[in-house]
Design a protein around this motif. Structure first.
Motif, PDB file in Angstrom:
ATOM      1  N   SER A  39     -10.377  -7.412   9.473  1.00  0.00           N
ATOM      2  CA  SER A  39     -10.862  -5.930   8.735  1.00  0.00           C
ATOM      3  C   SER A  39      -9.682  -5.236   8.640  1.00  0.00           C
ATOM      4  CB  SER A  39     -11.992  -5.453   9.441  1.00  0.00           C
ATOM      5  OG  SER A  39     -12.396  -4.328   8.553  1.00  0.00           O
ATOM      6  N   VAL A  40      -8.869  -4.936   9.621  1.00  0.00           N
ATOM      7  CA  VAL A  40      -7.504  -4.060   9.621  1.00  0.00           C
ATOM      8  C   VAL A  40      -6.617  -4.648   8.650  1.00  0.00           C
ATOM      9  CG1 VAL A  40      -5.552  -3.100  10.654  1.00  0.00           C
ATOM     10  CG2 VAL A  40      -8.105  -2.862  11.715  1.00  0.00           C
ATOM     11  N   TRP A  41      -6.600  -5.748   8.722  1.00  0.00           N
ATOM     12  CA  TRP A  41      -5.513  -6.513   8.016  1.00  0.00           C
ATOM     13  C   TRP A  41      -5.973  -6.468   6.467  1.00  0.00           C
ATOM     14  CZ3 TRP A  41      -1.830 -10.498  10.191  1.00  0.00           C
ATOM     15  CH2 TRP A  41      -0.880 -11.065   9.136  1.00  0.00           C
ATOM     16  N   LYS A  42      -7.291  -6.779   6.139  1.00  0.00           N
ATOM     17  CA  LYS A  42      -7.552  -6.495   4.770  1.00  0.00           C
ATOM     18  C   LYS A  42      -7.335  -5.037   4.233  1.00  0.00           C
ATOM     19  CE  LYS A  42     -11.600  -6.858   1.864  1.00  0.00           C
ATOM     20  NZ  LYS A  42     -13.134  -6.936   1.581  1.00  0.00           N
ATOM     21  N   ALA A  43      -7.613  -4.101   5.149  1.00  0.00           N
ATOM     22  CA  ALA A  43      -7.383  -2.644   4.560  1.00  0.00           C
ATOM     23  C   ALA A  43      -6.184  -2.372   4.397  1.00  0.00           C
ATOM     24  CB  ALA A  43      -7.997  -1.840   5.907  1.00  0.00           C
ATOM     25  N   LEU A  44      -5.042  -2.891   5.198  1.00  0.00           N
ATOM     26  CA  LEU A  44      -3.806  -2.622   4.998  1.00  0.00           C
ATOM     27  C   LEU A  44      -2.826  -3.608   4.076  1.00  0.00           C
ATOM     28  CD1 LEU A  44      -2.882  -1.584   8.737  1.00  0.00           C
ATOM     29  CD2 LEU A  44      -3.736  -0.095   6.748  1.00  0.00           C
ATOM     30  N   ASP A  45      -3.497  -4.650   3.583  1.00  0.00           N
ATOM     31  CA  ASP A  45      -2.619  -5.654   3.043  1.00  0.00           C
ATOM     32  C   ASP A  45      -2.470  -5.086   1.467  1.00  0.00           C
ATOM     33  OD1 ASP A  45      -1.322  -7.818   2.152  1.00  0.00           O
ATOM     34  OD2 ASP A  45      -2.670  -9.470   2.413  1.00  0.00           O
ATOM     35  N   VAL A  46      -1.783  -4.216   1.081  1.00  0.00           N
ATOM     36  CA  VAL A  46      -1.532  -3.762  -0.280  1.00  0.00           C
ATOM     37  C   VAL A  46      -0.204  -4.096  -0.672  1.00  0.00           C
ATOM     38  CG1 VAL A  46      -3.527  -1.904  -0.107  1.00  0.00           C
ATOM     39  CG2 VAL A  46      -1.011  -1.396   0.544  1.00  0.00           C
ATOM     40  N   ALA A  47       0.259  -4.283  -1.892  1.00  0.00           N
ATOM     41  CA  ALA A  47       1.377  -4.467  -2.320  1.00  0.00           C
ATOM     42  C   ALA A  47       2.255  -3.264  -2.308  1.00  0.00           C
ATOM     43  CB  ALA A  47       1.296  -5.251  -3.720  1.00  0.00           C
ATOM     44  N   PRO A  48       3.471  -3.306  -2.159  1.00  0.00           N
ATOM     45  CA  PRO A  48       4.196  -4.678  -1.943  1.00  0.00           C
ATOM     46  C   PRO A  48       4.457  -4.901  -0.363  1.00  0.00           C
ATOM     47  CG  PRO A  48       5.939  -2.808  -2.120  1.00  0.00           C
ATOM     48  CD  PRO A  48       4.493  -2.172  -2.315  1.00  0.00           C
ATOM     49  N   ARG A 368      -6.211  -0.159   1.089  1.00  0.00           N
ATOM     50  CA  ARG A 368      -6.615  -0.704  -0.243  1.00  0.00           C
ATOM     51  C   ARG A 368      -7.789   0.248  -1.157  1.00  0.00           C
ATOM     52  NH1 ARG A 368      -8.575  -5.973   0.050  1.00  0.00           N
ATOM     53  NH2 ARG A 368      -9.843  -5.869  -1.575  1.00  0.00           N
ATOM     54  N   TRP A 369      -8.058   1.168  -0.161  1.00  0.00           N
ATOM     55  CA  TRP A 369      -9.352   2.146  -0.880  1.00  0.00           C
ATOM     56  C   TRP A 369      -8.629   3.391  -1.491  1.00  0.00           C
ATOM     57  CZ3 TRP A 369     -10.477  -0.816   3.657  1.00  0.00           C
ATOM     58  CH2 TRP A 369     -11.618  -1.569   3.557  1.00  0.00           C
ATOM     59  N   GLN A 370      -7.206   3.358  -1.468  1.00  0.00           N
ATOM     60  CA  GLN A 370      -6.719   4.725  -1.882  1.00  0.00           C
ATOM     61  C   GLN A 370      -6.433   4.361  -3.437  1.00  0.00           C
ATOM     62  OE1 GLN A 370      -3.323   4.473   0.924  1.00  0.00           O
ATOM     63  NE2 GLN A 370      -3.436   6.653   1.235  1.00  0.00           N
ATOM     64  N   PRO A 371      -6.418   5.238  -4.142  1.00  0.00           N
ATOM     65  CA  PRO A 371      -6.142   5.260  -5.638  1.00  0.00           C
ATOM     66  C   PRO A 371      -5.034   4.607  -5.899  1.00  0.00           C
ATOM     67  CG  PRO A 371      -6.932   7.465  -5.084  1.00  0.00           C
ATOM     68  CD  PRO A 371      -6.718   6.849  -3.949  1.00  0.00           C
ATOM     69  N   ARG A 373      -3.937   1.538  -5.547  1.00  0.00           N
ATOM     70  CA  ARG A 373      -3.375   0.384  -4.379  1.00  0.00           C
ATOM     71  C   ARG A 373      -3.593  -0.944  -4.995  1.00  0.00           C
ATOM     72  NH1 ARG A 373       0.078   3.852  -2.555  1.00  0.00           N
ATOM     73  NH2 ARG A 373      -0.649   5.574  -1.515  1.00  0.00           N
ATOM     74  N   ASP A 374      -2.779  -1.888  -5.002  1.00  0.00           N
ATOM     75  CA  ASP A 374      -2.874  -2.951  -5.473  1.00  0.00           C
ATOM     76  C   ASP A 374      -3.250  -3.885  -4.144  1.00  0.00           C
ATOM     77  OD1 ASP A 374      -2.955  -5.689  -6.539  1.00  0.00           O
ATOM     78  OD2 ASP A 374      -0.659  -5.732  -7.036  1.00  0.00           O
ATOM     79  N   ALA A 375      -4.498  -4.172  -4.073  1.00  0.00           N
ATOM     80  CA  ALA A 375      -4.991  -5.287  -3.091  1.00  0.00           C
ATOM     81  C   ALA A 375      -5.468  -6.639  -3.519  1.00  0.00           C
ATOM     82  CB  ALA A 375      -6.166  -4.725  -2.417  1.00  0.00           C
ATOM     83  N   SER A 376      -5.144  -7.232  -4.603  1.00  0.00           N
ATOM     84  CA  SER A 376      -5.134  -8.506  -5.327  1.00  0.00           C
ATOM     85  C   SER A 376      -4.632  -9.535  -4.468  1.00  0.00           C
ATOM     86  CB  SER A 376      -4.745  -8.526  -6.749  1.00  0.00           C
ATOM     87  OG  SER A 376      -3.511  -8.286  -6.711  1.00  0.00           O
ATOM     88  N   ARG A 377      -3.474  -9.284  -3.759  1.00  0.00           N
ATOM     89  CA  ARG A 377      -3.115 -10.502  -3.008  1.00  0.00           C
ATOM     90  C   ARG A 377      -3.700 -10.965  -1.900  1.00  0.00           C
ATOM     91  NH1 ARG A 377       2.420  -8.571  -0.247  1.00  0.00           N
ATOM     92  NH2 ARG A 377       0.777  -7.155   0.618  1.00  0.00           N
ATOM     93  N   PHE A 378      -4.525 -10.030  -1.279  1.00  0.00           N
ATOM     94  CA  PHE A 378      -5.342 -10.608  -0.043  1.00  0.00           C
ATOM     95  C   PHE A 378      -6.509 -11.299  -0.792  1.00  0.00           C
ATOM     96  CE2 PHE A 378      -8.933 -10.180   2.681  1.00  0.00           C
ATOM     97  CZ  PHE A 378      -8.699 -10.222   3.806  1.00  0.00           C
TER      98      PHE A 378
END
Length: 491
Positions: A39-48, A368-371, A373-378
């Motif tokens: 869950s933490v990984w998903k939250a922080l996995d934002v490009a780049p 990922r929930w910040q305006p 942020r690109d979280a598409s990679r996850f």
């Protein structure tokens, strides 16, 4: 771009076979750990940004200066999702992790750590971990703005140890924030019946829980027990009973009806776990993450809280729960379901999530929930990943589980990890610790001395062979010369 080192057994996308998961302890003794780690990984996995799992090697052994130097050089932030780590049987691992953090210079953020004590929540039960807790929290707060703890009990314990309250953020368990602030859970059926699909989770050490589990299994033919820890996995894979549980009514041995009827499961990845629980009508039991997995799957769940760690989390997240430190009377699943009101849980989710997000931002972690942020990679990697199916008992009627174990053994035995084709490769492996006086250092010295002796023997034999070959060639030339001279004289 920032590189983040994440305390996690593995990343959320890598499939590891159940046998290998057990042999290499990829899930750190309990599959529930993957819930908050991923869950933490998903939250922080934002490009780049790039995330790397440390495979929890930071606490499996004592840290060296080389370990810390490498982390400082290769990473910008060390992120440490934790669970009930302030407890006696985790003290040595917490000590190892503390020693590593004390040598780091990069920011280090701890997310969701908690204390474990009996249900009466007395600090006296934590006497054995006071010193290491003090060192650990001090090291973390020197490298972060605050420390994120599971609940009020843990915060009060840290304040009791002398830490300022404004440096301790109560954020609950990050596992429940997997889907963001808008996740809600609602009843699927009005009432349970004989045909209802039920999921049971339990802690075998809780007094009386064996009779409870056996009774539930008899009353509800479509109940499935979902195990979580390494003993459950070993039982399912190899039929090995839990070594520390003597209660014959607990589903901890292969003679239990739940095992014989193949009504036990274990998942070595969270995503297949969620898929299974999404098919159940109701889930209940003593395991915090067993019930969280159900809620994340959209299935109602009720926590039977048996100690401080489960109780403080259930209270903070306003999960349906009741205090159940022991099972000395029959429990009705119909009564549990009737008491499962999810209104408070759903109402609390947005506010609890905002606290969590504020904690991440306070500690310099983009999510990922910040305006913008690109979280598409996850999401893309998760959609492309393939995971092992549920682990069944060896009593599965089609013998597929037996065949699977034999196939694994055919490739390599449990102890022959170096040649196993399914071996899990640690993404951030570190050199074997060889500090002065350690057993590892002594073994390394013995190995090097043996290699040196073998090399000297090889060199000696090679020299003797060369001499022998030379002498043999010389003898041949002498014989040829003598024969030639004899022929010349005769002629």
């Amino acid at each position: 771009m920032a590189r983040l080192l994440i305390r996690a057994g593995k990343d959320p996308f890598t499939a590891v076979a159940p046998e290998t998961t057990l042999t290499q302890d990829v899930f750190n003794s309990n599959s529930g750990n993957f819930l908050f780690q991923h869950s933490v990984w998903k939250a922080l996995d934002v490009a780049p940004h790039e995330l790397v799992a440390n495979s929890t090697l930071s606490e499996r052994r004592a840290a060296s200066a080389d370990d810390a130097a490498r982390i400082d050089e290769e990473f910008d932030h060390f992120v440490i999702p934790m669970a009930n780590s302030f407890r006696a049987d985790f003290a040595d691992k917490l000590e190892n992790l503390t020693r590593l953090i004390e040598q780091l210079t990069i920011p280090t953020t701890v997310i969701g750590i908690g204390a474990q004590a009996p249900a009466d929540r007395s600090f006296d039960a934590l006497d054995g971990v006071r010193d290491v807790t003090q060192r650990f929290v001090a090291a973390v707060l020197e490298r972060s703005a605050s420390i994120g703890v599971r609940g009020e009990f843990t915060r009060d314990f840290l304040v009791h140890l002398g830490f300022p309250g404004d440096a301790v953020d109560v954020i609950g368990c990050p596992s429940l924030f997997l889907h963001g602030p808008d996740h809600e859970v609602h009843r699927k059926v009005e009432a349970l019946g004989r045909e209802s699909a039920l999921g049971l989770n339990l802690t075998p050490e809780v007094p009386g829980i064996g009779a409870f589990a056996t009774e539930q299994a008899e009353r509800h033919p479509h109940l499935t027990y979902v195990g979580q820890d390494q003993h459950d996995l070993r039982l399912l894979l190899w039929g090995v009973s839990h070594p520390h549980v003597a209660d014959p009514l607990a589903p901890t041995h292969l003679r239990h009806p739940l095992y014989q009827q193949d009504r036990m499961r274990l998942f070595v990845d969270t995503w297949s776990w969620y898929d299974f629980l999404a098919q159940q009508d109701f889930v209940y039991g003593t395991r915090f993450h067993g019930n969280v997995a159900a809620l994340l799957a959209g299935t109602p769940a009720l926590m039977l809280a048996h100690d401080s760690r489960t109780l403080e989390l259930a209270e903070y997240h306003r999960m349906p729960h009741r205090l159940q430190p022991h099972f000395d009377e029959p429990v009705s699943v119909d009564e549990l379901y009737e008491a499962t009101d999810l209104t408070a849980f759903n109402e609390a989710m947005p506010e609890r999530f905002e606290r969590y997000a504020a904690f991440l931002e306070r500690n310099g972690l983009e999510h990922r929930w910040q305006p913008g942020r690109d979280a598409s990679r996850f999401d893309t990697r998760l959609a492309e990943a393939m995971f092992p199916p549920a682990v069944h008992t060896l009593a599965a009627p089609d013998l597929s589980e037996v065949a699977s174990r034999l196939e694994w053994l055919r490739h390599a035995s449990v102890i022959d990890l170096t040649r196993h084709p399914q071996r899990y490769e640690y993404p951030f492996n570190t050199p074997t610790y060889q500090g002065a006086g350690s057993r590892t250092a002594r073994l390394a010295q013995q190995r090097d001395a043996k290699i040196q002796r073998q090399q000297e023997r090889i060199d000696d034999l090679t020299a003797r062979l060369v001499r022998l070959e030379t002498m043999t060639f010389r003898g041949f030339l002498v014989r040829v010369a003598r024969k030639t001279l004899s022929l010349v004289r005769r002629g």
